[in-house]
Design an enzyme around this catalytic site. Structure first.
Site, short mmCIF file in Angstrom:
data_model
loop_
_atom_site.label_atom_id
_atom_site.label_comp_id
_atom_site.label_asym_id
_atom_site.label_seq_id
_atom_site.Cartn_x
_atom_site.Cartn_y
_atom_site.Cartn_z
CD GLN A 1 -2.94 1.44 2.41
OE1 GLN A 1 -2.26 2.54 3.23
NE2 GLN A 1 -4.05 1.32 1.63
CB CYS B 1 -4.76 6.73 6.06
SG CYS B 1 -3.97 7.59 8.03
CE LYS C 1 -8.66 -0.41 3.89
NZ LYS C 1 -9.10 0.94 4.38
CG HIS D 1 -13.28 2.40 6.43
ND1 HIS D 1 -12.23 2.31 7.54
CD2 HIS D 1 -14.29 2.38 7.36
CE1 HIS D 1 -12.64 2.37 8.62
NE2 HIS D 1 -14.04 2.18 8.11
CG ASN E 1 -11.81 -2.23 6.45
OD1 ASN E 1 -11.30 -0.63 6.46
ND2 ASN E 1 -11.66 -2.68 6.51
N GLY E 2 -14.01 -2.35 7.61
CA GLY E 2 -15.02 -1.35 9.00
C GLY E 2 -15.67 -1.96 9.69
N GLY E 3 -15.19 -2.82 10.78
CA GLY E 3 -16.29 -3.67 11.58
C GLY E 3 -16.62 -4.04 12.18
N GLY F 1 -9.45 -5.90 9.75
CA GLY F 1 -8.22 -5.30 10.25
C GLY F 1 -8.35 -5.46 11.86
NE ARG F 2 -9.87 -1.44 14.92
CZ ARG F 2 -11.42 -0.22 15.57
NH1 ARG F 2 -11.19 -0.20 16.94
NH2 ARG F 2 -12.16 -0.10 14.57
#
Length: 346
Positions: free
Chosen positions: A77, A107, A146, A178, A218-220, A241-242
């Site tokens: 990336q 970002c 992204k 996202h 993406n996201g959550g 992600g996390r």
């Protein structure tokens, strides 16, 4: 670990791998993290941390491209907004052996805003299109994007389809979205990961509106069950992600069969720890430190008896002088003892 000029994968193959991907995360998805994740899933698409084009082109920081051959399929990336500079950076990435070059348009940190890249590029789709066009002309690997669904007071219903249309016209056919806005003023990067509401339905509508594009959400997203649900809804891929970092076993173990329909030689967590030992030894022999690797291994046994003792032993011991593979073996033995004791008292 020298820069790898291994075999590249085709876009159609990567489309399949992108059914499940691990998000690029600053300070987290470095080469040691990716090596571990690849042991748990042979199929999921992995991403580097964001690397800025100025760091590569002006700063000559080519060590940021270092990766192990086993990480493939792996994408680089990039962060930047100058088409010519991004083209040079993309070429360096392709020459280093990356299977895909991804442009960060999501970002929200102050640092990337000051450099006019990241989420702020949602305000300049024409510039993003020029960047993508220049990058594609410079490399023979796929160039992807992204992005967010919008920033600040933008209307995502208007902004996102316009962004996808203009950037795809420049040749980008795979996007990861996202499903949150980014608020460039008033929210920290951490808050931007949680506070803006998720709009998965908008991403689903984009999938219907742009049937020729490959769209990942993406996201959550934290579980394999959620991933399967989005794929069943018709989305092409899911990026986690996390959760993939803090509980990699729950996200990646079993994914090859459940998400990709493939039986592979991916490892369960305990076997992955054993497989990491030669890698750790090589890293230490090259002058590295144990904690640089083991910090990514802390969540391997998340939610299981013995997880706490595993984390404690690595966290407290990895920074000590002379710490090496023996500490990891001791922590694994302590984990196993806790598990055995828990079973005995059940």
């Amino acid at each position: 670990m020298s820069r790898n000029k291994g075999l590249r994968m085709s876009g159609t193959v990567l489309d399949h791998n992108a059914r499940l991907s691990v998000a690029p995360m600053m300070d987290w998805t470095d080469r040691h993290c990716r090596y571990l994740h690849r042991l748990l899933s042979r199929k999921a698409l992995l991403y580097t941390e964001m690397v800025t084009s100025p760091a590569l082109v002006r700063g000559g920081a080519l060590h940021l491209l270092d990766h192990d051959v086993s990480e493939h399929p792996v994408a680089l990336q990039l962060g930047g907004s100058d088409p010519a500079e991004l083209a040079q950076a993309a070429k360096l990435g392709a020459e280093a052996g990356y299977d895909e070059i991804n442009l960060n348009c999501g970002c929200p940190s102050d640092r990337v805003q000051s450099g006019t890249f990241g989420a702020i590029l949602m305000q300049q789709p024409d510039l993003v299109a020029r960047c993508v066009e220049a990058m594609r002309a410079a490399v023979d690997v796929e160039v992807t994007v992204k992005c967010r669904i919008g920033v600040d007071d933008q209307d995502p219903e208007v902004v996102l389809p316009d962004f996808l249309e203009k950037v795809s016209a420049a040749g980008c056919r795979r996007f990861t979205i996202h499903a949150r806005k980014a608020w460039l003023q008033g929210l920290s990067p951490k808050e931007n990961r949680d506070i803006p509401p998720l709009d998965y339905d908008l991403v689903r509508r984009m999938r219907a509106r742009f049937p020729d594009l490959h769209l990942s959400v993406n996201g959550g997203i934290t579980t394999m069950a959620q991933t399967e649900g989005f794929l069943a809804d018709g989305l092409d891929g899911v990026m986690i992600g996390r959760a993939a970092y803090h509980d990699p076993s729950a996200v990646l173990c079993g994914a090859d069969e459940r998400i990709f329909g493939a039986k592979t030689d991916a490892l369960e967590p305990e076997a992955a720890v054993i497989a990491m030992l030669p890698y750790i030894e090589a890293h230490l022999s090259a002058g590295g430190k144990l904690a640089q690797v083991t910090r990514h291994m802390l969540g391997l046994f998340q939610g299981r008896p013995g997880a706490r003792v595993w984390r404690r032993m690595l966290s407290e011991g990895a920074h000590r002088k002379g710490a090496g593979p023996a500490l990891v073996e001791e922590a694994l033995a302590a984990f196993r003892d806790t598990v055995a004791g828990d079973r005995a008292t059940a």
